[in-house]
Design an enzyme around this catalytic site. Sequence first.
Site, PDB file in Angstrom:
ATOM      1  CG  ASP A 251       1.352   5.188  -6.646  1.00 40.10           C
ATOM      2  OD1 ASP A 251       2.125   5.059  -6.863  1.00 40.10           O
ATOM      3  OD2 ASP A 251       1.140   5.189  -5.373  1.00 40.10           O
TER       4      ASP A 251
ATOM      5  CG  ASP B 227       5.112   1.367  -4.538  1.00 36.13           C
ATOM      6  OD1 ASP B 227       5.709  -0.423  -3.508  1.00 36.13           O
ATOM      7  OD2 ASP B 227       6.459   1.976  -5.088  1.00 36.13           O
TER       8      ASP B 227
END
Length: 333
Positions: free
Chosen positions: A95, A97
Amino acid sequence: MSQRPNHFEMRPMTSPPLLSPSPYSSLLRLLLSRRRRPTPPALRCRLPFLTAAMSSSSSYSTRNHGSVVADADGLARKVAAIRAAGPAKLQVIADFDATLTRYWYDGSRGQSSHGLLRQGNEEYDAKREALFEHYHPIEICPDIPLPEKAKLMEEWWEKTHGLLIEGGLTYTAIRKSVVDASIAFRDGVVELFEFLEERDIPVLVFSAGLADIIEEVFRQKLHRSFKNIKIVSNRMVFNEEGRLVAFKGKTIHVLNKNEHALDMAAPVHDNFGDPNGSTDDYSLVKKRTNVLLLGDHIGDLGMSDGLKYENRIAVGFLNNNIEKSMKDYSEAV
């Protein structure tokens, strides 16, 4: 989605002084080293408030000031199998963020690839902020069933994307937003990317954010390309004047990353003008059956659902709702 400073939230153990200089590289060296080591210094690289989601056992142990291993023996077996198979069988799925980037930045909440964006239109910035105020508490609430939450997240993303188009977002505004943003990569990320690139290990960055902004963050914050990194995220379509007119494909939000084919991925290096292309044919990614998965949301576990992996080590960064979410993160598989 968008994030803004919250000075009243308890800060988890993520400040740089508590981390080793290069925690990600330490973890990769552990996986790829063929030297025998005692069981399990598997997470002694001190990743910040880390959970290795390895089993559904309700008993979990804390180690090294904030790391949690649900099944230490199972983790050791997977580490040994990944080492034995070598780098040719390994890939990293991450991922963006609050996973690759810092959750805390200069004492406040770091911004996300959605949250840093300023359209140059105060009315529409305010409308997107209002959406954040409504939907973000839903996103982080551990008590809402995932199917219900997924529908609400898609609703939030669609409304936000509509405002970006309606408000006349330009690529110039994206560049300026990144310049002014409170965003930075976590300690050790650059070393991780370099370590993986040297060994031709592919990295797929799955993000519910905005691919064009993520690429601009790479450009401005790292100042170099990585030929082994590809991004799967919401991608914008700009007209000849550089104004946003549409989004490509289906909306990607925090809970549906597993629904999106790998052919949506675009290599970061293409956007830096790298003429050499990727050294790894991404049609072969599915043949890499050992996976290191990095995320900060329970939904991130689905990022590898399209792969028939043999071994997966899932590392979860528990950034908020620590007390309420610890058990769920530790038992997630």
